[in-house]
Scaffold this active site. Structure first.
Site, PDB file in Angstrom:
ATOM      1  N   ASN A   1       2.547   0.258 -80.652  1.00 54.16           N
ATOM      2  CA  ASN A   1       3.528   1.014 -81.426  1.00 54.16           C
ATOM      3  C   ASN A   1       4.026   2.200 -80.609  1.00 54.16           C
ATOM      4  O   ASN A   1       3.427   2.582 -79.604  1.00 54.16           O
ATOM      5  CB  ASN A   1       2.992   1.393 -82.823  1.00 54.16           C
ATOM      6  CG  ASN A   1       1.918   2.461 -82.781  1.00 54.16           C
ATOM      7  OD1 ASN A   1       2.042   3.470 -82.097  1.00 54.16           O
ATOM      8  ND2 ASN A   1       0.844   2.247 -83.554  1.00 54.16           N
TER       9      ASN A   1
ATOM     10  N   ARG B   1     -13.285 -16.880 -68.087  1.00 57.35           N
ATOM     11  CA  ARG B   1     -14.283 -17.878 -68.478  1.00 57.35           C
ATOM     12  C   ARG B   1     -13.621 -19.248 -68.566  1.00 57.35           C
ATOM     13  O   ARG B   1     -14.163 -20.240 -68.101  1.00 57.35           O
ATOM     14  CB  ARG B   1     -14.869 -17.556 -69.863  1.00 57.35           C
ATOM     15  CG  ARG B   1     -15.809 -16.393 -69.887  1.00 57.35           C
ATOM     16  CD  ARG B   1     -16.486 -16.297 -71.251  1.00 57.35           C
ATOM     17  NE  ARG B   1     -17.480 -17.343 -71.443  1.00 57.35           N
ATOM     18  CZ  ARG B   1     -17.972 -17.697 -72.640  1.00 57.35           C
ATOM     19  NH1 ARG B   1     -17.563 -17.087 -73.741  1.00 57.35           N
ATOM     20  NH2 ARG B   1     -18.877 -18.641 -72.729  1.00 57.35           N
TER      21      ARG B   1
ATOM     22  N   ARG C   1      -8.895   0.346 -72.283  1.00 63.86           N
ATOM     23  CA  ARG C   1      -9.614   1.453 -72.920  1.00 63.86           C
ATOM     24  C   ARG C   1      -8.759   2.079 -74.028  1.00 63.86           C
ATOM     25  O   ARG C   1      -9.278   2.736 -74.926  1.00 63.86           O
ATOM     26  CB  ARG C   1      -9.983   2.521 -71.885  1.00 63.86           C
ATOM     27  CG  ARG C   1     -11.044   2.098 -70.886  1.00 63.86           C
ATOM     28  CD  ARG C   1     -12.411   1.919 -71.531  1.00 63.86           C
ATOM     29  NE  ARG C   1     -12.899   3.154 -72.102  1.00 63.86           N
ATOM     30  CZ  ARG C   1     -13.494   4.143 -71.426  1.00 63.86           C
ATOM     31  NH1 ARG C   1     -13.678   4.002 -70.126  1.00 63.86           N
ATOM     32  NH2 ARG C   1     -13.912   5.234 -72.033  1.00 63.86           N
ATOM     33  N   HIS C   2      -7.432   1.915 -73.931  1.00 65.68           N
ATOM     34  CA  HIS C   2      -6.569   2.364 -75.036  1.00 65.68           C
ATOM     35  C   HIS C   2      -6.778   1.382 -76.185  1.00 65.68           C
ATOM     36  O   HIS C   2      -6.731   0.160 -75.973  1.00 65.68           O
ATOM     37  CB  HIS C   2      -5.107   2.383 -74.587  1.00 65.68           C
ATOM     38  CG  HIS C   2      -4.867   3.374 -73.495  1.00 65.68           C
ATOM     39  ND1 HIS C   2      -4.776   4.727 -73.752  1.00 65.68           N
ATOM     40  CD2 HIS C   2      -4.740   3.235 -72.159  1.00 65.68           C
ATOM     41  CE1 HIS C   2      -4.598   5.367 -72.599  1.00 65.68           C
ATOM     42  NE2 HIS C   2      -4.576   4.493 -71.620  1.00 65.68           N
TER      43      HIS C   2
ATOM     44  N   ARG D   1      -0.894   8.177 -68.489  1.00 63.44           N
ATOM     45  CA  ARG D   1      -0.772   7.250 -67.347  1.00 63.44           C
ATOM     46  C   ARG D   1       0.488   7.468 -66.519  1.00 63.44           C
ATOM     47  O   ARG D   1       0.612   6.867 -65.452  1.00 63.44           O
ATOM     48  CB  ARG D   1      -0.829   5.799 -67.843  1.00 63.44           C
ATOM     49  CG  ARG D   1      -2.049   5.483 -68.706  1.00 63.44           C
ATOM     50  CD  ARG D   1      -3.370   5.734 -67.996  1.00 63.44           C
ATOM     51  NE  ARG D   1      -4.502   5.265 -68.801  1.00 63.44           N
ATOM     52  CZ  ARG D   1      -5.763   5.260 -68.381  1.00 63.44           C
ATOM     53  NH1 ARG D   1      -6.070   5.717 -67.177  1.00 63.44           N
ATOM     54  NH2 ARG D   1      -6.730   4.833 -69.164  1.00 63.44           N
TER      55      ARG D   1
END
Ligand SMILES: Cc1cc2nc3c(=O)[nH]c(=O)nc-3n(C[C@H](O)[C@H](O)[C@H](O)COP(=O)(O)OP(=O)(O)OC[C@H]3O[C@@H](n4cnc5c(N)ncnc54)[C@H](O)[C@@H]3O)c2cc1C
Length: 256
Positions: free
Chosen positions: A169, A102, A89-90, A180
């Site tokens: 970065n 897959r 999500r970041h 987090r």
């Protein structure tokens, strides 16, 4: 059936990340060109202590672009798909390449997966492992029946482990730490980001101390979560809550 060991390793990074960030900041506030500032660092005329002291003042400011001049590349393995979903999500200042379910088929009724310590603590790990084995057998049966891997994987659980190479970065690395390393984040992503911080510390110990949860003294400096969450956090012993920060009077705009 393979329970995995979580791992993060720093694979690539600039020769001197501290110098890159320092030169970027100093270029903005100095008459000297960056080449000259860097020459002075390489000749020892600007000490490591001086650079750190400078960064202590400038890293917490809104001048963010110098932090974006340094990129770190990591190899990560043994992360559950649950946590990789949180992680990806970041998206600003970070790039991921993740193992495909897959195109990679897990052969032999076997796939790597993560076991949360709470299942072990609750004495329910046998039931957990039994369900993983059942999923793995059905997955293999599906492959054997000609169902392609991309569809067979629908029976794999969220706990299935994944591998990722990512490049981030330093500004985004700090931002992810804000969220987090906070005790409100889930244990698995918190552990991975603590390992990521340790890896940066291995090659550049000077930068490690800036990688903190958002309440750290080089970040917000206080907890911005709810008071109830704050009171449950072990860091509340050393960090104030936002409600304890005295509000400053709004400055009167100057006329010039
Ligand atoms: C404790 C916790 C609980 C969460 N719970 C949920 C949940 O229940 N459901 C859910 O869907 N998500 C949840 N999330 C995910 C969260 O909403 C974010 O999507 C995720 O943490 C990524 O962070 P970020 O948005 O700061 O992105 P990053 O890519 O890390 O962004 C870095 C910074 O860039 C800026 N930025 C990023 N994107 C934009 C943009 N499009 N426009 C302008 N500025 C931008 C912002 O300042 C942002 O903080 C949770 C996260 C945490 C830490």
């Amino acid at each position: 059936m393979a329970e995995v060991v979580p791992d993060v390793k720093l694979l690539d990074y600039p020769h001197d990340p501290l110098a890159v960030i320092y030169v970027a900041y100093r270029t903005c506030y100095s008459a000297l060109p960056p080449q000259e500032i860097r020459r002075r660092i390489d000749e020892g005329k600007i000490s490591r202590e001086k650079m750190i002291e400078f960064l202590e003042r400038w890293l917490p400011t809104g001048h963010g672009s110098p932090k974006q001049q340094v990129n770190f590349t990591f190899g990560l393995s043994g992360m559950s798909r649950i946590t990789s979903h949180q992680f990806v999500r970041h998206h600003v200042g970070i790039v991921f390449d993740q193992q495909s379910q897959r195109y990679v088929e897990f052969k032999g009724a076997d796939f790597p997966y993560v076991v949360p310590p709470t299942w072990v603590k609750a004495g329910m790990v046998d039931k957990y492992v039994a369900l993983m084995s059942q999923a793995a057998r059905l997955y293999q049966e599906a492959l054997d029946a000609g169902i392609p891997g991309e569809d067979a994987r629908y029976v794999l659980p969220h706990s299935a482990a994944t591998n990722i190479q990512f490049t981030v970065n330093f500004e985004e690395l700090l931002h992810i730490a804000d969220q987090r390393l906070c005790t409100r984040a889930q244990w698995e992503i918190r552990h991975f980001w603590a390992k990521t911080r340790a890896e940066v510390g291995r090659v550049c110990p000077e930068l490690k101390k800036f990688i903190q949860p958002k309440c750290g003294e080089f970040r917000l400096g206080y907890c911005d979560e709810t008071l109830a969450d704050y009171q449950h956090c072990p860091l509340s012993r050393v960090r104030p809550h936002k409600s304890m920060i005295p509000t400053r009077p709004t400055p009167i705009p100057s006329s010039d």
